[in-house]
Write a protein that holds these residues in place. Structure first.
Motif, PDB file in Angstrom:
ATOM      1  N   GLU A 218       0.831  -1.206   0.000  1.00  0.00           N
ATOM      2  CA  GLU A 218       0.000   0.000   0.000  1.00  0.00           C
ATOM      3  C   GLU A 218       0.868   1.260   0.000  1.00  0.00           C
ATOM      4  OE1 GLU A 218      -2.433  -3.327   1.586  1.00  0.00           O
ATOM      5  OE2 GLU A 218      -0.406  -2.566   1.986  1.00  0.00           O
ATOM      6  N   GLU A 219       1.988   1.202   0.733  1.00  0.00           N
ATOM      7  CA  GLU A 219       2.889   2.354   0.745  1.00  0.00           C
ATOM      8  C   GLU A 219       3.541   2.548  -0.622  1.00  0.00           C
ATOM      9  OE1 GLU A 219       6.916   4.089   2.952  1.00  0.00           O
ATOM     10  OE2 GLU A 219       6.207   2.051   3.411  1.00  0.00           O
ATOM     11  N   VAL A 220       3.965   1.451  -1.242  1.00  0.00           N
ATOM     12  CA  VAL A 220       4.575   1.542  -2.570  1.00  0.00           C
ATOM     13  C   VAL A 220       3.580   2.155  -3.558  1.00  0.00           C
ATOM     14  CG1 VAL A 220       5.551   0.242  -4.500  1.00  0.00           C
ATOM     15  CG2 VAL A 220       6.123  -0.396  -2.145  1.00  0.00           C
ATOM     16  N   ASN A 221       2.344   1.673  -3.538  1.00  0.00           N
ATOM     17  CA  ASN A 221       1.324   2.203  -4.449  1.00  0.00           C
ATOM     18  C   ASN A 221       1.090   3.688  -4.215  1.00  0.00           C
ATOM     19  OD1 ASN A 221       0.763  -0.175  -5.864  1.00  0.00           O
ATOM     20  ND2 ASN A 221      -0.726  -0.862  -4.348  1.00  0.00           N
ATOM     21  N   ALA A 222       1.027   4.083  -2.944  1.00  0.00           N
ATOM     22  CA  ALA A 222       0.781   5.492  -2.629  1.00  0.00           C
ATOM     23  C   ALA A 222       1.920   6.367  -3.127  1.00  0.00           C
ATOM     24  CB  ALA A 222       0.597   5.667  -1.126  1.00  0.00           C
ATOM     25  N   ARG A 223       3.146   5.914  -2.943  1.00  0.00           N
ATOM     26  CA  ARG A 223       4.297   6.705  -3.385  1.00  0.00           C
ATOM     27  C   ARG A 223       4.370   6.770  -4.907  1.00  0.00           C
ATOM     28  NH1 ARG A 223       7.620   8.236   0.712  1.00  0.00           N
ATOM     29  NH2 ARG A 223       7.299   7.195   2.723  1.00  0.00           N
ATOM     30  N   ILE A 224       4.043   5.674  -5.577  1.00  0.00           N
ATOM     31  CA  ILE A 224       4.010   5.686  -7.038  1.00  0.00           C
ATOM     32  C   ILE A 224       2.967   6.673  -7.546  1.00  0.00           C
ATOM     33  CG2 ILE A 224       3.317   4.314  -9.048  1.00  0.00           C
ATOM     34  CD1 ILE A 224       4.720   1.937  -7.729  1.00  0.00           C
ATOM     35  N   ASN A 225       1.765   6.623  -6.973  1.00  0.00           N
ATOM     36  CA  ASN A 225       0.719   7.541  -7.399  1.00  0.00           C
ATOM     37  C   ASN A 225       1.133   8.995  -7.196  1.00  0.00           C
ATOM     38  OD1 ASN A 225      -1.117   5.575  -8.225  1.00  0.00           O
ATOM     39  ND2 ASN A 225      -2.026   5.363  -6.195  1.00  0.00           N
ATOM     40  N   ALA A 226       1.772   9.275  -6.061  1.00  0.00           N
ATOM     41  CA  ALA A 226       2.214  10.639  -5.777  1.00  0.00           C
ATOM     42  C   ALA A 226       3.276  11.097  -6.778  1.00  0.00           C
ATOM     43  CB  ALA A 226       2.752  10.731  -4.352  1.00  0.00           C
ATOM     44  N   LEU A 227       4.222  10.207  -7.094  1.00  0.00           N
ATOM     45  CA  LEU A 227       5.277  10.559  -8.042  1.00  0.00           C
ATOM     46  C   LEU A 227       4.717  10.786  -9.447  1.00  0.00           C
ATOM     47  CD1 LEU A 227       8.136   8.130  -6.919  1.00  0.00           C
ATOM     48  CD2 LEU A 227       8.076  10.623  -6.642  1.00  0.00           C
ATOM     49  N   LEU A 228       3.771   9.954  -9.866  1.00  0.00           N
ATOM     50  CA  LEU A 228       3.179  10.120 -11.190  1.00  0.00           C
ATOM     51  C   LEU A 228       2.379  11.416 -11.271  1.00  0.00           C
ATOM     52  CD1 LEU A 228       2.015   6.463 -11.949  1.00  0.00           C
ATOM     53  CD2 LEU A 228       3.907   7.696 -13.029  1.00  0.00           C
ATOM     54  N   ARG A 229       1.650  11.738 -10.211  1.00  0.00           N
ATOM     55  CA  ARG A 229       0.910  13.000 -10.202  1.00  0.00           C
ATOM     56  C   ARG A 229       1.867  14.178 -10.287  1.00  0.00           C
ATOM     57  NH1 ARG A 229      -2.001  10.600  -5.876  1.00  0.00           N
ATOM     58  NH2 ARG A 229      -0.981  12.000  -4.391  1.00  0.00           N
ATOM     59  N   ARG A 230       2.924  14.119  -9.486  1.00  0.00           N
ATOM     60  CA  ARG A 230       3.882  15.219  -9.441  1.00  0.00           C
ATOM     61  C   ARG A 230       4.561  15.407 -10.799  1.00  0.00           C
ATOM     62  NH1 ARG A 230       7.925  13.967  -5.059  1.00  0.00           N
ATOM     63  NH2 ARG A 230       5.972  13.711  -3.904  1.00  0.00           N
ATOM     64  N   SER A 231       4.892  14.301 -11.456  1.00  0.00           N
ATOM     65  CA  SER A 231       5.570  14.407 -12.753  1.00  0.00           C
ATOM     66  C   SER A 231       4.656  15.006 -13.811  1.00  0.00           C
ATOM     67  CB  SER A 231       6.072  13.029 -13.202  1.00  0.00           C
ATOM     68  OG  SER A 231       4.990  12.178 -13.538  1.00  0.00           O
ATOM     69  N   ALA A 232       3.344  14.883 -13.608  1.00  0.00           N
ATOM     70  CA  ALA A 232       2.379  15.458 -14.544  1.00  0.00           C
ATOM     71  C   ALA A 232       1.974  16.869 -14.149  1.00  0.00           C
ATOM     72  CB  ALA A 232       1.142  14.565 -14.628  1.00  0.00           C
ATOM     73  N   GLY A 233       2.595  17.389 -13.089  1.00  0.00           N
ATOM     74  CA  GLY A 233       2.309  18.749 -12.663  1.00  0.00           C
ATOM     75  C   GLY A 233       1.093  18.879 -11.777  1.00  0.00           C
ATOM     76  N   SER A 234       0.670  17.792 -11.169  1.00  0.00           N
ATOM     77  CA  SER A 234      -0.502  17.810 -10.299  1.00  0.00           C
ATOM     78  C   SER A 234      -0.136  17.283  -8.923  1.00  0.00           C
ATOM     79  CB  SER A 234      -1.630  16.947 -10.895  1.00  0.00           C
ATOM     80  OG  SER A 234      -2.730  16.869 -10.015  1.00  0.00           O
ATOM     81  N   CYS A 235      -0.583  17.968  -7.882  1.00  0.00           N
ATOM     82  CA  CYS A 235      -0.277  17.509  -6.526  1.00  0.00           C
ATOM     83  C   CYS A 235      -1.486  16.876  -5.855  1.00  0.00           C
ATOM     84  CB  CYS A 235       0.255  18.667  -5.675  1.00  0.00           C
ATOM     85  SG  CYS A 235      -0.889  20.044  -5.514  1.00  0.00           S
ATOM     86  N   LYS A 236      -2.629  16.877  -6.509  1.00  0.00           N
ATOM     87  CA  LYS A 236      -3.854  16.311  -5.957  1.00  0.00           C
ATOM     88  C   LYS A 236      -4.233  15.047  -6.727  1.00  0.00           C
ATOM     89  CE  LYS A 236      -4.375  19.802  -3.137  1.00  0.00           C
ATOM     90  NZ  LYS A 236      -4.196  19.663  -1.686  1.00  0.00           N
ATOM     91  N   PRO A 237      -4.969  14.143  -6.073  1.00  0.00           N
ATOM     92  CA  PRO A 237      -5.304  12.882  -6.745  1.00  0.00           C
ATOM     93  C   PRO A 237      -6.387  13.000  -7.804  1.00  0.00           C
ATOM     94  CG  PRO A 237      -6.279  12.946  -4.572  1.00  0.00           C
ATOM     95  CD  PRO A 237      -5.403  14.163  -4.670  1.00  0.00           C
ATOM     96  N   SER A 238      -7.010  14.181  -7.910  1.00  0.00           N
ATOM     97  CA  SER A 238      -8.116  14.313  -8.845  1.00  0.00           C
ATOM     98  C   SER A 238      -7.859  15.468  -9.809  1.00  0.00           C
ATOM     99  CB  SER A 238      -9.429  14.547  -8.086  1.00  0.00           C
ATOM    100  OG  SER A 238     -10.519  14.583  -8.973  1.00  0.00           O
ATOM    101  N   MET A 239      -8.056  15.203 -11.109  1.00  0.00           N
ATOM    102  CA  MET A 239      -7.910  16.234 -12.139  1.00  0.00           C
ATOM    103  C   MET A 239      -9.277  16.515 -12.739  1.00  0.00           C
ATOM    104  SD  MET A 239      -4.457  15.007 -14.162  1.00  0.00           S
ATOM    105  CE  MET A 239      -5.204  13.466 -14.728  1.00  0.00           C
ATOM    106  N   SER A 240      -9.582  17.810 -12.910  1.00  0.00           N
ATOM    107  CA  SER A 240     -10.873  18.203 -13.459  1.00  0.00           C
ATOM    108  C   SER A 240     -10.705  18.906 -14.788  1.00  0.00           C
ATOM    109  CB  SER A 240     -11.605  19.138 -12.478  1.00  0.00           C
ATOM    110  OG  SER A 240     -11.937  18.447 -11.291  1.00  0.00           O
ATOM    111  N   PHE A 241     -11.513  18.489 -15.752  1.00  0.00           N
ATOM    112  CA  PHE A 241     -11.521  19.086 -17.082  1.00  0.00           C
ATOM    113  C   PHE A 241     -12.983  19.356 -17.441  1.00  0.00           C
ATOM    114  CE2 PHE A 241      -8.016  16.134 -16.722  1.00  0.00           C
ATOM    115  CZ  PHE A 241      -6.919  16.823 -17.224  1.00  0.00           C
ATOM    116  N   GLY A 242     -13.501  20.501 -17.054  1.00  0.00           N
ATOM    117  CA  GLY A 242     -14.907  20.777 -17.300  1.00  0.00           C
ATOM    118  C   GLY A 242     -15.766  19.735 -16.600  1.00  0.00           C
TER     119      GLY A 242
END
Length: 232
Positions: free
Chosen positions: A106-130
């Motif tokens: 669970e920790e590995v998954n959480a850190r991976i998700n955080a790193l992928l979000r950060r690399s895409a320029g997002s710090c939150k788990p949810s992205m909104s497009f309209g």
């Protein structure tokens, strides 16, 4: 999203590969640093998990070589060492985060998700497009308040396009980031995924969410810069 795992311990390597595939990531694995360097320089990755104690080429050396070769994907290091200096050395070599063995998946998954979000320029788990919201932690997409019914490949296609909103993404690039190295690839299937996504996001063809750029690929048009949301 496509992930590279470089780990010499068989049971840990298999454990990570199984867990990552359950998260619907495309996964390639290498059992030593030399093989890891080959994979990382030959194929495109969105993230790498690298053990520090690798044979052939050490994890530290591998990370340094990847950064020197301008490989910019996030790197999560694994270490069984308790000495804080090893963690510092890994981070200074170019890694982005670390997990100490033994670890909880669970920790590995959480850190991976955080790193992928950060690399895409997002710090939150949810992205909104309209009207469209994509939660990269729960792997769920909503139109308004209604959850979309997506296959894993449809979701991964949507998430990758959204992370690259406004950019032209070729079928080849999509194919390389959706499938692992040992998977039989067919770029024509991408057209099927795109067609399904268009119908599910925009059945009346009003939003023009995903447009085809003739001879080049696809562009996600609901927002060139994703608006981060506090929702989870």
């Amino acid at each position: 999203m496509r992930i590279l795992i470089v780990e010499d311990e068989d049971h840990i390597r298999q454990q990570l590969r199984t867990a990552m595939r359950r998260q619907n990531y495309a996964v390639d694995v290498a059992k030593d640093g030399r093989e890891g360097l080959y994979f990382a320089t030959e194929y495109p990755y969105d993230l790498a998990i690298i053990d520090l104690g690798l044979p052939e080429i050490s994890g530290i050396t591998l990370i340094k070589e990847l950064r020197e070769n301008d490989k910019q994907f996030p790197i999560l290091i694994l270490t069984a060492r308790s000495d804080w200096q090893d963690k510092v050395e890994g981070l200074e070599a170019g890694a982005d985060d670390y997990v100490v063995k033994p670890f909880q998946m669970e920790e590995v998954n959480a850190r991976i998700n955080a790193l992928l979000r950060r690399s895409a320029g997002s710090c939150k788990p949810s992205m909104s497009f309209g009207p469209l919201t994509i939660n990269t932690t729960s792997k769920v997409a909503l139109i308004g308040n209604t959850e979309m019914t997506l296959t894993s490949y449809e979701y991964n296609t949507l998430e990758y396009l959204a992370h690259n909103a406004g950019k032209v993404v070729s079928k080849t690039e999509l194919t390389e980031h959706l499938y692992s190295q040992d998977f039989e690839r067919d770029s024509n299937v991408i057209e099927v995924f795109i067609g399904r996504l268009r119908k599910k996001i925009d059945p009346d063809n009003q939003l023009k969410a995903i447009v085809t750029v003739r001879g080049q690929g696809y562009r996600f048009m609901l927002g060139a810069s994703p608006q981060n949301s506090l929702s989870t």
